[in-house]
Write a protein that holds these residues in place. Structure first.
Motif, short mmCIF file in Angstrom:
data_model
loop_
_atom_site.label_atom_id
_atom_site.label_comp_id
_atom_site.label_asym_id
_atom_site.label_seq_id
_atom_site.Cartn_x
_atom_site.Cartn_y
_atom_site.Cartn_z
N THR A 85 0.81 -1.23 0.00
CA THR A 85 0.00 0.00 0.00
C THR A 85 0.84 1.27 0.00
OG1 THR A 85 -0.13 -0.20 2.40
CG2 THR A 85 -1.98 -1.05 1.12
N SER A 86 2.07 1.17 0.52
CA SER A 86 2.91 2.37 0.62
C SER A 86 4.30 2.08 0.06
CB SER A 86 3.01 2.82 2.08
OG SER A 86 3.93 3.87 2.22
N LEU A 87 4.78 2.95 -0.82
CA LEU A 87 6.11 2.80 -1.39
C LEU A 87 6.78 4.17 -1.43
CD1 LEU A 87 8.14 0.87 -2.77
CD2 LEU A 87 7.10 1.48 -4.95
N LYS A 88 7.93 4.28 -0.73
CA LYS A 88 8.61 5.58 -0.66
C LYS A 88 10.06 5.45 -1.07
CE LYS A 88 5.76 7.81 2.86
NZ LYS A 88 5.35 8.95 2.06
N ARG A 89 10.52 6.48 -1.73
CA ARG A 89 11.94 6.60 -2.08
C ARG A 89 12.43 7.82 -1.33
NH1 ARG A 89 16.58 5.06 -3.12
NH2 ARG A 89 17.74 5.85 -4.89
N PHE A 90 13.20 7.61 -0.24
CA PHE A 90 13.51 8.65 0.74
C PHE A 90 12.18 9.16 1.32
CE2 PHE A 90 17.16 8.69 -2.23
CZ PHE A 90 18.11 8.23 -1.35
N LYS A 91 11.88 10.46 1.22
CA LYS A 91 10.63 10.97 1.80
C LYS A 91 9.51 11.10 0.77
CE LYS A 91 12.77 13.63 5.52
NZ LYS A 91 12.90 14.96 6.15
N ASP A 92 9.83 10.81 -0.48
CA ASP A 92 8.83 10.99 -1.55
C ASP A 92 8.11 9.68 -1.86
OD1 ASP A 92 9.65 13.65 -1.86
OD2 ASP A 92 11.30 13.04 -3.20
N ASP A 93 6.83 9.83 -2.19
CA ASP A 93 6.06 8.66 -2.65
C ASP A 93 6.55 8.24 -4.03
OD1 ASP A 93 4.43 8.44 -0.43
OD2 ASP A 93 2.99 9.91 -1.20
N ALA A 94 6.56 6.93 -4.28
CA ALA A 94 6.99 6.41 -5.59
C ALA A 94 5.98 5.38 -6.09
CB ALA A 94 8.37 5.77 -5.47
N THR A 95 5.86 5.28 -7.40
CA THR A 95 4.96 4.27 -7.98
C THR A 95 5.70 2.96 -8.17
OG1 THR A 95 5.47 5.13 -10.18
CG2 THR A 95 3.45 5.93 -9.14
#
Length: 355
Positions: A309-319
């Motif tokens: 449900t949640s995927l982050k690259r550092f503090k940013d959301d990523a697809t």
């Protein structure tokens, strides 16, 4: 058949067999024959090619064939010339039918028109009852079969053709491609041009119409457009079979297979307020995609299956995050991560099945 090879030998053997068996037929008796082909001729109306088995068939004879009775209007020989009589073993075209008979039906000559009418009426009543039972009655065996195989998908087809023999061959070929899961159901097969009644029947049965070497009337085509009934015209039997096979394959429940997308290793845990525990992961192979299905494994044992449900690259959301990169992964309704857990990301792929 094209070169004629072996035909002379075949004829010799047939004549020899006939000689040895001393095959004979009576002439001084009531006439009887069998319909070997039928068609709807534009100028002559319903025409049946009949092989006389016994007796003598004459013009104006009263006959019963299937559920209809009528008078022999004319007899035509193999060259199309009118003849007065047809004797045993003579193939002859019989004119005078009210509707196109079915190949294989017996034709019997009667002296009494009243008796012929009664026999035809009785057969017609039995036919109607049989058709009613065929459409309205469901047997326990059928219910049991449906329970075993799941819901049976049916493709209802109405066939109109130029000659009865072609219709029978086409109908048999289509029935042979049915399986336990998908079935071809012939709701009607008859000779002649497509009529409005045929279109209404197809609409009521949610079926398609196949016209084989015949046309459809302007009113029938108009009604088909209004009712949303599909009319398909063919002149080659193999084209019909291929298209119906493709249609049946569309009714088959597709096979669902699992396709691996990527794999990530949990290396660190992060507790984030209002969100919960996020797993800091390294993508070992492939990629991870947000909202994809996943399987969490610990020591090669599946601990949890769910959704990413949640995927982050550092503090940013990523697809999505590709192989060789780090990311933060959150799983729906799961927070009990441990370091060295493996997360397998996959998707379910539907594959069209073939007959």
């Amino acid at each position: 058949a094209k070169t004629g090879e072996g035909i002379d030998d075949l004829m010799d053997k047939i004549l020899l067999e006939a000689d040895v068996l001393d095959l004979k037929a009576m002439q001084e008796c009531s006439c009887r024959g069998i319909v070997i082909e039928s068609r709807l001729d534009k100028g002559l109306g319903p025409v049946a090619t009949v092989l006389v088995e016994q007796g003598i068939m004459k013009k104006s004879d009263i006959f019963v064939c299937g559920s209809q009775y009528s008078k022999v209007r004319d007899l035509l020989n193999d060259t199309g010339e009118s003849v007065e009589n047809a004797y045993p073993s003579d193939p002859v075209q019989v004119l005078g039918f009210k509707k196109v008979p079915i190949a294989g039906e017996k034709i019997n000559i009667y002296k009494d028109e009243r008796g012929a009418k009664k026999i035809a009426d009785d057969r017609s009543r039995l036919e109607r009852e049989a058709i009613h039972q065929m459409h309205s009655k469901i047997t326990l065996d059928q219910i049991s079969q449906e329970i075993k195989t799941g819901k049976v998908h049916e493709l209802n087809i109405l066939i109109k053709g130029d000659v009865d023999g072609s219709i029978e061959a086409l109908s048999d070929s289509l029935m042979n491609i049915s399986t336990d899961e998908v079935k071809v159901k012939i709701i009607l097969k008859s000779v002649g041009m497509l009529s409005q009644n045929d279109v209404r029947l197809a609409a009521a049965s949610k079926g398609i119409i196949i016209c084989f070497n015949v046309s459809s009337s302007v009113m029938a085509r108009k009604l088909a457009r209004e009712l949303g009934v599909e009319i398909k015209h063919y002149s080659i039997i193999y084209e019909v079979i291929e298209e119906i096979k493709l249609a049946l394959e569309g009714l088959l429940t597709p096979d669902v297979i699992e396709e691996s997308i990527g794999e990530a290793e949990v290396r660190e845990l992060f507790k984030i307020p209002k969100i919960g525990v996020i797993a800091g992961c390294f993508i070992n192979k492939g990629k991870v995609i947000r909202n994809s299905k996943l399987r969490l494994k610990r020591a090669d044992e599946t601990i949890y299956e769910g959704k990413l449900t949640s995927l982050k690259r550092f503090k940013d959301d990523a697809t999505e995050v590709l192989e060789g990169y780090e990311c933060g992964i959150g799983i729906d309704n799961f927070t009990k991560f441990e370091v060295k857990d493996m997360i397998e990301v996959y998707k379910l792929k539907e594959i069209k099945r073939k007959l």
